[in-house]
Write a protein that holds these residues in place. Structure first.
Motif, PDB file in Angstrom:
ATOM      1  N   ASP A 126     -67.622 -10.611 -61.035  1.00 39.25           N
ATOM      2  CA  ASP A 126     -67.499 -11.759 -60.133  1.00 39.25           C
ATOM      3  C   ASP A 126     -68.041 -13.025 -60.781  1.00 39.25           C
ATOM      4  N   MET A 147     -72.739  -8.808 -55.633  1.00 36.42           N
ATOM      5  CA  MET A 147     -71.827  -9.316 -56.646  1.00 36.42           C
ATOM      6  C   MET A 147     -71.924  -8.485 -57.916  1.00 36.42           C
ATOM      7  N   SER A 191     -74.533 -16.822 -54.374  1.00 36.25           N
ATOM      8  CA  SER A 191     -74.003 -15.752 -53.535  1.00 36.25           C
ATOM      9  C   SER A 191     -73.543 -16.268 -52.183  1.00 36.25           C
ATOM     10  N   ALA A 218     -70.351 -18.119 -52.615  1.00 36.34           N
ATOM     11  CA  ALA A 218     -69.254 -17.196 -52.921  1.00 36.34           C
ATOM     12  C   ALA A 218     -68.738 -16.501 -51.666  1.00 36.34           C
ATOM     13  N   LYS A 219     -69.622 -16.379 -50.672  1.00 34.22           N
ATOM     14  CA  LYS A 219     -69.241 -15.744 -49.410  1.00 34.22           C
ATOM     15  C   LYS A 219     -68.730 -16.753 -48.385  1.00 34.22           C
TER      16      LYS A 219
END
Length: 293
Positions: free
Chosen positions: A8, A57, A265, A268-269
């Motif tokens: 990722d 990830m 993170s 990314a979400k």
């Protein structure tokens, strides 16, 4: 070699052994105190990768790890945590790097980073960017343990031109190495107040002023922390600040890396900028209080 997993994010920089001595009370220079000494996988790129892995990830590591017994052990530890290790450069003639620190309740007392093997490996660690990882346009976490020459090369490299670059200076003494990225079109810089001042050769009293000043130099995005005081995010015409919860400090090494990973993170979400900043500050407070991994 085919990758065992699809990453990722690429984590590029220091992967080494952290040797940390901690004393539960305040310490000063010259003190000799009882405490605990641990040896765990560390380095800025590794700390970020471990935190990202804890958030679900899959990071791929681009670094140099020696072909010695310590290197074999470290590589097994990385793979055991679920990281993609297929592209790690393993020089025959360089030892595995180390970091040593002493911490007290009042924070970091002293530290020495021996990342000479990573520095000597140079652009050999980037070879996968022209082969198996050619055309990568996703997330890249890059740390300032790389040499000035290599960082300057990366800042101008077409292989990274479309990647979502996230930068960490590694330490105040290495902050100036990241100056080539101030004009990079996709770079997000994660620094503390001291590091922001060193980058711009000035002194700041608060994170909002520092983040705004970094953006004025052409930086795409700036996140500036200030210990227990408010952290700030500057991007475009937006400036956000968030004050972390008050906690008892039990550890310092890796706190900045935790902040960066938690922010990456969250974004990314799909988190909003406000939520991502708050998530990063809360995660860091939990980390330094000793209540997480």
């Amino acid at each position: 070699m085919a990758m065992s997993k699809t990453p990722d994010i690429l984590c590029i920089g220091a992967v080494l052994w952290d040797i940390i001595g901690r004393h539960d009370h305040e310490m000063e220079r010259g003190h000799d105190r009882p405490g605990r000494i641990t040896r765990v996988p560390g380095g800025v790129a590794m700390n970020i990768a471990m935190a990202l892995q804890a958030y679900g990830m899959t990071p791929a590591l681009l670094t140099a790890i020696g072909r010695d017994a310590e290197g074999d052990e470290l590589l097994r530890a990385c793979a055991g945590m679920g990281m993609v290790t297929d592209h790690i450069h393993r020089p025959d003639d360089l030892p595995t790097d180390r970091y040593m620190a002493i911490e007290g309740r009042n924070g970091l007392i002293a530290a020495i980073a021996d990342a000479h093997s990573l520095e000597q490996a140079g652009d050999a660690i980037l070879a996968p960017m022209t082969s198996a990882l050619s055309g990568w346009t996703g997330l890249v976490a890059l740390d300032g343990n790389l040499t000035v020459d290599l960082l300057t090369q990366i800042a101008a490299d077409a292989a990274f031109a479309k990647a979502d670059l996230r930068l960490a200076p590694a330490s105040p003494g290495k902050a100036e190495r990241l100056r080539p990225f101030l004009a990079h079109p996709t770079a997000t810089l994660y620094v503390n107040l001291e590091e922001a001042g060193l980058l711009l050769d000035t002194t700041f009293t608060d994170s909002a002023t520092a983040a705004t000043a970094l953006l004025a130099q052409g930086l795409h995005r700036a996140l500036v922390t200030n210990g227990a005081e408010a952290a700030s995010l500057a991007m475009g015409n937006k400036l956000l600040t968030f004050t972390p919860p008050k906690v008892q400090v039990k550890r310092i090494t890796g706190a900045g890396d935790t902040f960066m990973a938690a922010h990456i993170s969250a974004e990314a979400k799909g988190a909003t900028p406000e939520a991502a900043l708050q998530n990063a500050m809360t995660a860091t407070a939990t980390y330094i209080s000793g209540d997480s991994y």
